[in-house]
Design a protein around this motif. Sequence first.
Motif, PDB file in Angstrom:
ATOM      1  N   LEU A 184      30.922  35.610  31.159  1.00 44.54           N
ATOM      2  CA  LEU A 184      30.907  35.350  32.603  1.00 44.54           C
ATOM      3  C   LEU A 184      32.111  35.998  33.282  1.00 44.54           C
ATOM      4  CD1 LEU A 184      29.632  31.713  32.711  1.00 44.54           C
ATOM      5  CD2 LEU A 184      28.682  33.601  33.996  1.00 44.54           C
ATOM      6  N   LEU A 185      33.249  35.940  32.601  1.00 46.47           N
ATOM      7  CA  LEU A 185      34.435  36.620  33.108  1.00 46.47           C
ATOM      8  C   LEU A 185      34.145  38.110  33.248  1.00 46.47           C
ATOM      9  CD1 LEU A 185      38.017  36.149  32.583  1.00 46.47           C
ATOM     10  CD2 LEU A 185      37.238  38.097  31.324  1.00 46.47           C
ATOM     11  N   TRP A 186      33.517  38.669  32.204  1.00 45.00           N
ATOM     12  CA  TRP A 186      33.225  40.106  32.229  1.00 45.00           C
ATOM     13  C   TRP A 186      32.208  40.441  33.319  1.00 45.00           C
ATOM     14  CZ3 TRP A 186      28.773  42.907  31.646  1.00 45.00           C
ATOM     15  CH2 TRP A 186      28.947  44.284  31.627  1.00 45.00           C
ATOM     16  N   LEU A 187      31.163  39.625  33.472  1.00 46.12           N
ATOM     17  CA  LEU A 187      30.168  39.893  34.515  1.00 46.12           C
ATOM     18  C   LEU A 187      30.857  39.969  35.873  1.00 46.12           C
ATOM     19  CD1 LEU A 187      27.101  37.617  33.722  1.00 46.12           C
ATOM     20  CD2 LEU A 187      27.201  40.076  33.569  1.00 46.12           C
ATOM     21  N   GLY A 188      31.802  39.036  36.103  1.00 48.01           N
ATOM     22  CA  GLY A 188      32.540  39.034  37.354  1.00 48.01           C
ATOM     23  C   GLY A 188      33.378  40.284  37.509  1.00 48.01           C
ATOM     24  N   LEU A 189      34.107  40.644  36.441  1.00 48.44           N
ATOM     25  CA  LEU A 189      34.974  41.822  36.528  1.00 48.44           C
ATOM     26  C   LEU A 189      34.158  43.089  36.706  1.00 48.44           C
ATOM     27  CD1 LEU A 189      37.547  41.020  33.728  1.00 48.44           C
ATOM     28  CD2 LEU A 189      37.951  40.991  36.172  1.00 48.44           C
ATOM     29  N   PHE A 190      33.008  43.136  36.049  1.00 49.41           N
ATOM     30  CA  PHE A 190      32.157  44.319  36.140  1.00 49.41           C
ATOM     31  C   PHE A 190      31.631  44.463  37.573  1.00 49.41           C
ATOM     32  CE2 PHE A 190      28.116  46.625  35.076  1.00 49.41           C
ATOM     33  CZ  PHE A 190      28.712  47.748  34.567  1.00 49.41           C
ATOM     34  N   ALA A 191      31.206  43.331  38.158  1.00 52.29           N
ATOM     35  CA  ALA A 191      30.744  43.363  39.546  1.00 52.29           C
ATOM     36  C   ALA A 191      31.890  43.794  40.461  1.00 52.29           C
ATOM     37  CB  ALA A 191      30.228  41.985  39.951  1.00 52.29           C
ATOM     38  N   MET A 234      33.018  36.444  42.562  1.00 54.05           N
ATOM     39  CA  MET A 234      33.354  35.038  42.825  1.00 54.05           C
ATOM     40  C   MET A 234      32.283  34.108  42.251  1.00 54.05           C
ATOM     41  SD  MET A 234      36.146  34.850  44.428  1.00 54.05           S
ATOM     42  CE  MET A 234      37.281  35.925  45.254  1.00 54.05           C
ATOM     43  N   GLN A 235      31.037  34.514  42.417  1.00 55.22           N
ATOM     44  CA  GLN A 235      29.925  33.691  41.943  1.00 55.22           C
ATOM     45  C   GLN A 235      29.997  33.484  40.426  1.00 55.22           C
ATOM     46  OE1 GLN A 235      28.103  32.548  44.361  1.00 55.22           O
ATOM     47  NE2 GLN A 235      26.727  31.336  43.102  1.00 55.22           N
ATOM     48  N   CYS A 236      30.257  34.577  39.691  1.00 59.51           N
ATOM     49  CA  CYS A 236      30.332  34.482  38.227  1.00 59.51           C
ATOM     50  C   CYS A 236      31.499  33.595  37.807  1.00 59.51           C
ATOM     51  CB  CYS A 236      30.503  35.860  37.615  1.00 59.51           C
ATOM     52  SG  CYS A 236      29.075  36.902  37.797  1.00 59.51           S
ATOM     53  N   TRP A 237      32.614  33.757  38.482  1.00 56.80           N
ATOM     54  CA  TRP A 237      33.789  32.965  38.088  1.00 56.80           C
ATOM     55  C   TRP A 237      33.629  31.507  38.466  1.00 56.80           C
ATOM     56  CZ3 TRP A 237      39.165  35.063  37.069  1.00 56.80           C
ATOM     57  CH2 TRP A 237      39.072  36.253  36.366  1.00 56.80           C
ATOM     58  N   LYS A 238      32.819  31.248  39.461  1.00 58.06           N
ATOM     59  CA  LYS A 238      32.528  29.858  39.830  1.00 58.06           C
ATOM     60  C   LYS A 238      31.738  29.189  38.704  1.00 58.06           C
ATOM     61  CE  LYS A 238      29.598  27.656  43.176  1.00 58.06           C
ATOM     62  NZ  LYS A 238      28.744  27.948  44.336  1.00 58.06           N
ATOM     63  N   ILE A 239      30.776  29.924  38.149  1.00 57.67           N
ATOM     64  CA  ILE A 239      29.991  29.371  37.032  1.00 57.67           C
ATOM     65  C   ILE A 239      30.894  29.198  35.805  1.00 57.67           C
ATOM     66  CG2 ILE A 239      27.955  29.697  35.584  1.00 57.67           C
ATOM     67  CD1 ILE A 239      26.884  31.582  37.734  1.00 57.67           C
ATOM     68  N   ARG A 240      31.745  30.189  35.597  1.00 60.18           N
ATOM     69  CA  ARG A 240      32.626  30.158  34.428  1.00 60.18           C
ATOM     70  C   ARG A 240      33.517  28.919  34.452  1.00 60.18           C
ATOM     71  NH1 ARG A 240      38.039  32.565  33.791  1.00 60.18           N
ATOM     72  NH2 ARG A 240      38.435  32.792  31.585  1.00 60.18           N
ATOM     73  N   GLU A 241      33.900  28.497  35.634  1.00 56.45           N
ATOM     74  CA  GLU A 241      34.816  27.361  35.753  1.00 56.45           C
ATOM     75  C   GLU A 241      34.222  26.095  35.125  1.00 56.45           C
ATOM     76  OE1 GLU A 241      38.576  26.567  36.358  1.00 56.45           O
ATOM     77  OE2 GLU A 241      37.589  28.485  36.684  1.00 56.45           O
ATOM     78  N   ARG A 242      32.907  25.968  35.178  1.00 58.76           N
ATOM     79  CA  ARG A 242      32.274  24.788  34.551  1.00 58.76           C
ATOM     80  C   ARG A 242      32.524  24.788  33.050  1.00 58.76           C
ATOM     81  NH1 ARG A 242      29.502  23.106  38.737  1.00 58.76           N
ATOM     82  NH2 ARG A 242      28.272  24.562  39.979  1.00 58.76           N
TER      83      ARG A 242
END
Lengths: 210, 358
Positions: free
Chosen positions: B108-115, B125-133
């Motif tokens: 999820l971190l990578w998906l966010g960074l890639f985006a 932001m959306q990916c990192w929001k999910i990652r926080e869970r």
Amino acid sequence: MFFMTKTVFSNLFSRYATRLHPFVVREPFPDARGELYCEIEKCIFCMTCQRKCPSQCITVDNKAGTWTCDPMACVYCGVCVDNCPVACLHQKQTYRAPTPERLMLSLTGTPPRAARLAKAKTPEAAPARAGEPKAEVPPVKAEEPKAEAAPEKGEGPNEEAASAKAEEPKLKAAPAAKPAAKPAAKAQAKPKAQAASKPKVKAKGGKGKA
Amino acid sequence: MARTIIPFGPQHPVLPEPLHLKLVLEDEIVQEALPAVGYVHRGLEKLTEIRDFNQMVQIVERVCGICSMIHAQCYCQGLEEMLGITAPPRARYLRTIWSELHRMHSHLLWLGLFADGMGFESQFMQCWKIRERIMDVNEATTGNRVIVSVNVVGGVRRDLNDGQLRWIGSILDQVEAELKALKKPLIDDYTVKKRTVGKGVLTAEQVYELGAAGPTLRASGVAQDMRMTRYAAFDELVFTPVVETEGDCHARLKVRYRELLASIDIVRAAMRALPEGELAVAVKDKPAGEIVTRVEQPRGELLYYLKASGKKNLDRVRIRTPTFANIPPLLAMLPGVELADVPVVVLSIDPCISCTER
């Protein structure tokens, strides 16, 4: 990026995903590993924590009876807590607040060996160690070390003196520790330990500044 | 225009970690990429000379901030094999659960960074929001968010109770729903496809010859995953590797996205089948001998070589991380790519430089 528009709007009209941190703080998880502290009156100075610590942030001097931790080197792994034979080490649920100066967490207690030697020195204590009239001796002992410890102001008094010392700050610090206590499961055990360790640390910091 | 050499990194706005490449350009097209490794070398392997083999568990965890649990798992697994002990079944299942949670938060971190590398910041932001869970699950069950410190030689230190298992299950349901909502704006989006399809293509023969690992390898159609070697609880859980065949940046994105969903299934299966029993076995002997042990990290195959001679300190710890294996394929991807696409291609291998340079 048309597909994202829906998500963007739903995010816009829903509540914040983040907290306004310094004003809104999440209740810590009950099992979170935070700042390390030591109930020094229980400590037997066995040095297990010093040997096991992977970051070698703990230094124990079993002769002088000091337990020192460098909180900035501590990695919050909790190995010392798991291995402590008398369970005098604990971790709070929150991390340590950042400070501009490097404060060492230094606690002074009575190593069991020094306590035994101190007992052996006092003539009244000698028969007590031999064993028979245990019930009669303690009141005499309890009075004596106080008289001794007061003029000396040094370390290594009897165990009774140490516990008496520890009790005094407990009473003083009790109101200060109350607001810090959280409605968690540990609430009963925690404030006592905090009260015991806090005043000593503060005193140490004060000395350093002077 | 004449050939120009442009330094890419170690400090670059798109890079999460200090990768250093020298790009030889002709016009805007990359002709050659020259890597320079060693910018964040910390000498963690050398620490084995002054820390004993139990303390090394906490040190190898700090090789990588994202997959700390998996490093420690690999190390402990190797030492257990060397000592001739087996971790109890419950410990093996718990390791699987935590390592898959780590894979999820890493992806999820990578998906966010890639985006973010493509300039798609709201998705970041959306990916990192999910990652926080998932980070919350880590903190609540292990005590720390990132460096979880649950492994010991012989087992694990923490347990999961029924309440926690139910809670993790509900969080996973939430994460799964949010991930499925992510598919359209992230995978099927026109702009994302425009930036990723056909960029940095490697064929199955090329990745195999260059020794790629992890999603980089599987995105080119090679079904190779260290979880197929059936370590930890994978000998009892059903596992099939996620494979795509296009071999470009978009395929690598799809592999990681599908692996996220696969990880959710693995965690659920492991929680259902979690056996009762003790958490760790006591270690009495000192390790002796040498061993090679492998696990699957979020970025690919992680290899530990351990050598010991019956002392409390190990003689040698050699760590070979997946990003190290993925640098030669990256250098093969870059020639022919436009300079503006370099960040996307570089991020598509999910570089973890502090792993690589240890």
